[in-house]
Design an enzyme around this catalytic site. Structure first.
Site, mmCIF file in Angstrom:
data_model
loop_
_atom_site.group_PDB
_atom_site.id
_atom_site.type_symbol
_atom_site.label_atom_id
_atom_site.label_comp_id
_atom_site.label_asym_id
_atom_site.label_seq_id
_atom_site.Cartn_x
_atom_site.Cartn_y
_atom_site.Cartn_z
ATOM 1 N N LYS A 1 12.808 -57.860 26.927
ATOM 2 C CA LYS A 1 11.512 -58.412 26.314
ATOM 3 C C LYS A 1 11.466 -57.973 24.784
ATOM 4 O O LYS A 1 10.995 -58.874 23.847
ATOM 5 C CB LYS A 1 10.231 -57.648 27.262
ATOM 6 C CG LYS A 1 10.152 -58.543 28.490
ATOM 7 C CD LYS A 1 8.812 -58.008 29.070
ATOM 8 C CE LYS A 1 8.556 -58.719 30.387
ATOM 9 N NZ LYS A 1 9.633 -58.680 31.334
ATOM 10 N N ILE A 2 11.806 -56.455 24.610
ATOM 11 C CA ILE A 2 11.664 -56.084 23.272
ATOM 12 C C ILE A 2 12.635 -56.811 22.349
ATOM 13 O O ILE A 2 12.387 -57.295 21.331
ATOM 14 C CB ILE A 2 11.694 -54.558 23.067
ATOM 15 C CG1 ILE A 2 10.582 -53.831 23.999
ATOM 16 C CG2 ILE A 2 11.654 -54.112 21.559
ATOM 17 C CD1 ILE A 2 10.616 -52.352 24.244
ATOM 18 N N THR B 1 15.265 -47.587 18.553
ATOM 19 C CA THR B 1 13.798 -47.435 19.027
ATOM 20 C C THR B 1 13.903 -47.537 20.481
ATOM 21 O O THR B 1 13.044 -47.728 21.124
ATOM 22 C CB THR B 1 13.140 -48.517 18.583
ATOM 23 O OG1 THR B 1 13.637 -49.677 18.843
ATOM 24 C CG2 THR B 1 13.029 -48.270 16.917
ATOM 25 N N SER B 2 15.260 -47.141 21.160
ATOM 26 C CA SER B 2 15.419 -47.521 22.741
ATOM 27 C C SER B 2 15.130 -46.030 23.313
ATOM 28 O O SER B 2 14.097 -45.555 23.667
ATOM 29 C CB SER B 2 16.644 -48.248 22.857
ATOM 30 O OG SER B 2 17.802 -47.337 22.618
ATOM 31 N N ARG B 3 16.349 -45.183 23.520
ATOM 32 C CA ARG B 3 16.512 -44.052 24.157
ATOM 33 C C ARG B 3 17.521 -43.107 23.356
ATOM 34 O O ARG B 3 18.373 -43.847 22.903
ATOM 35 C CB ARG B 3 16.621 -43.989 25.611
ATOM 36 C CG ARG B 3 15.629 -44.551 26.276
ATOM 37 C CD ARG B 3 14.438 -43.596 26.695
ATOM 38 N NE ARG B 3 13.779 -44.096 27.799
ATOM 39 C CZ ARG B 3 12.506 -44.668 27.245
ATOM 40 N NH1 ARG B 3 12.266 -45.083 25.877
ATOM 41 N NH2 ARG B 3 11.460 -45.084 28.085
ATOM 42 N N ASP C 1 13.604 -43.326 16.151
ATOM 43 C CA ASP C 1 12.218 -43.289 16.559
ATOM 44 C C ASP C 1 12.464 -42.571 17.807
ATOM 45 O O ASP C 1 11.525 -42.080 18.497
ATOM 46 C CB ASP C 1 11.687 -44.733 17.078
ATOM 47 C CG ASP C 1 10.040 -44.288 17.585
ATOM 48 O OD1 ASP C 1 9.354 -43.595 16.604
ATOM 49 O OD2 ASP C 1 9.843 -44.516 18.756
ATOM 50 N N GLU D 1 14.754 -35.019 22.263
ATOM 51 C CA GLU D 1 13.462 -34.916 21.660
ATOM 52 C C GLU D 1 12.440 -34.318 22.669
ATOM 53 O O GLU D 1 11.452 -33.881 22.005
ATOM 54 C CB GLU D 1 13.287 -36.435 21.460
ATOM 55 C CG GLU D 1 12.956 -37.355 22.870
ATOM 56 C CD GLU D 1 12.299 -38.516 22.635
ATOM 57 O OE1 GLU D 1 11.296 -38.901 23.150
ATOM 58 O OE2 GLU D 1 13.214 -39.266 21.776
ATOM 59 N N HIS E 1 9.069 -40.955 18.219
ATOM 60 C CA HIS E 1 8.644 -41.913 19.224
ATOM 61 C C HIS E 1 7.350 -42.395 19.218
ATOM 62 O O HIS E 1 6.487 -42.391 20.073
ATOM 63 C CB HIS E 1 8.895 -40.956 20.599
ATOM 64 C CG HIS E 1 9.287 -41.649 21.916
ATOM 65 N ND1 HIS E 1 10.142 -41.342 22.774
ATOM 66 C CD2 HIS E 1 8.906 -43.032 22.375
ATOM 67 C CE1 HIS E 1 10.735 -42.089 23.592
ATOM 68 N NE2 HIS E 1 9.650 -42.993 23.483
ATOM 69 N N GLN E 2 7.156 -43.155 18.061
ATOM 70 C CA GLN E 2 5.993 -43.705 17.834
ATOM 71 C C GLN E 2 6.028 -45.047 17.941
ATOM 72 O O GLN E 2 4.779 -45.743 17.966
ATOM 73 C CB GLN E 2 5.830 -43.301 16.346
ATOM 74 C CG GLN E 2 4.373 -43.825 15.551
ATOM 75 C CD GLN E 2 4.474 -43.421 14.361
ATOM 76 O OE1 GLN E 2 5.210 -42.924 13.749
ATOM 77 N NE2 GLN E 2 3.706 -44.133 13.546
ATOM 78 N N ALA E 3 7.164 -45.756 18.276
ATOM 79 C CA ALA E 3 7.017 -47.108 18.470
ATOM 80 C C ALA E 3 6.102 -47.840 19.315
ATOM 81 O O ALA E 3 5.547 -48.887 18.974
ATOM 82 C CB ALA E 3 8.499 -47.722 18.529
#
Length: 330
Positions: free
Chosen positions: A153-154, A231-233, A257, A262, A294-296
């Site tokens: 989806k992303i 921006t995944s993992r 991100d 983290e 981790h703001q996305a």
């Protein structure tokens, strides 16, 4: 049901309370969930956990002994859960499979545009009265080849946005999406995507197959000076290999991100402390590295969806013994 909610902040409480509407008893705890903090759950029947909580066997065993039968993850990923241990202890795992793909996709483009046009550096310069353009040179996105890894989806939303910029889009996914192919997206091999892309953006889940998807060998295959965006993992990237790539110039710029380690850093204020993670500290020294914490996912729409789907899972479990979005345990 009585639910112990871990890793909470003021915004978690606000959105979860609104979705709950007093149906369940939510007990909020600021600490992350782990074997050490599991006793805080007390006699809760369910636990609500977040992306960086550690649900390993010792944690799950403790929760099960005290009557927990449901872990409601308020995130899509579940790589932080020992699924076999959950099954062995009679605990069902639920998740939020999708909340707002637009939130993560739009943040991805924000990182690309900021890193390319260096607007973060320009902002600081202008505030100090420095209007020099030296060192701020970017490039047109129009006409560039962008490689998107993962077309869920992303990834699909990212591709549609990139097409609007006039980019030539390549994709890598074990399961090509016919809808994307119909839009002119070209699915290629990993090697071809790495070699041709000016920018590579990662949108795949963290699995044994995608762990360190970007490693030393992958970086050697990349187009020299590639922009890399994740921006995944965090575990999809080998941090040591990326640092070496930045030092050699093989990687032209990097936007993150997420980060491998983290869990000890993100979602907390460490501004008055010394960051003891040497790899992360090294990343911060590069002028061509942009990091957000981790703001996305962090939009009103996404937080609303996450809270509502989390409560739907809890409601369904309370009524039928099975959440709506259960994680199947092999």
């Amino acid at each position: 049901m009585r639910v112990a909610v871990f890793s909470t902040t003021s915004y978690d409480r606000r959105f979860l309370d609104a979705a709950n509407a007093h149906r369940h008893e939510l007990d909020y705890y600021e600490p992350s969930l782990s074997a050490a903090t599991a006793p805080l759950a007390g006699k809760a029947q369910a636990v609500c956990a977040f992306v960086n909580d550690t649900l390993d066997a010792p944690c799950l065993e403790h929760l099960a002994k005290n009557g927990v039968r449901l872990i409601a993850l308020r995130c899509a990923g579940f790589n932080n859960v020992d699924l076999k241990a959950a099954h062995a202890n009679g605990i069902m795992i639920a998740r939020v499979p999708a909340y707002s793909p637009h939130a993560v996709a739009e943040h991805t483009l924000a990182l690309i545009l900021t890193l390319n046009r260096k607007t973060h550096r320009a902002y600081n310069r202008v505030r100090e009265g420095n209007f020099s353009l030296e060192g701020l040179l970017g490039f047109d996105l129009h006409g560039k080849t962008i490689g998107v890894v993962g077309t869920g989806k992303i990834g699909q939303v990212v591709l549609r946005i990139l097409q609007g910029f006039g980019c030539h889009c390549l994709a890598f996914d074990p399961y090509p999406n016919p809808n994307m192919e119909a839009l002119g997206i070209h699915y290629v091999s990993k090697a071809e995507l790495l070699a041709q892309s000016h920018i590579i953006t990662l949108h795949c889940p963290l699995t044994p197959e995608t762990h360190h998807f970007i490693d030393e060998a992958a970086i050697r295959t990349c187009r020299p000076g590639v922009m890399l965006v994740n921006t995944s993992r965090g575990g999809v990237i080998d941090t040591r290999a990326v640092i070496a790539g930045l030092k050699s110039g093989a990687i032209g710029s990097l936007a993150l991100d997420v980060y491998e380690e983290e869990s000890e850093l993100f979602f907390r204020d460490h501004s008055a402390e010394i960051i003891r993670d040497d790899l992360f500290a090294r990343l911060l020294t590069f002028p061509n590295v942009l990091i957000t914490g981790h703001q996305a996912f962090f939009t009103q729409e996404a937080l609303t969806n996450i809270a509502e789907i989390t409560l739907e899972n809890i409601d369904a479990f309370a009524q039928t013994g099975r959440p709506v979005h259960v994680v199947e345990i092999d």
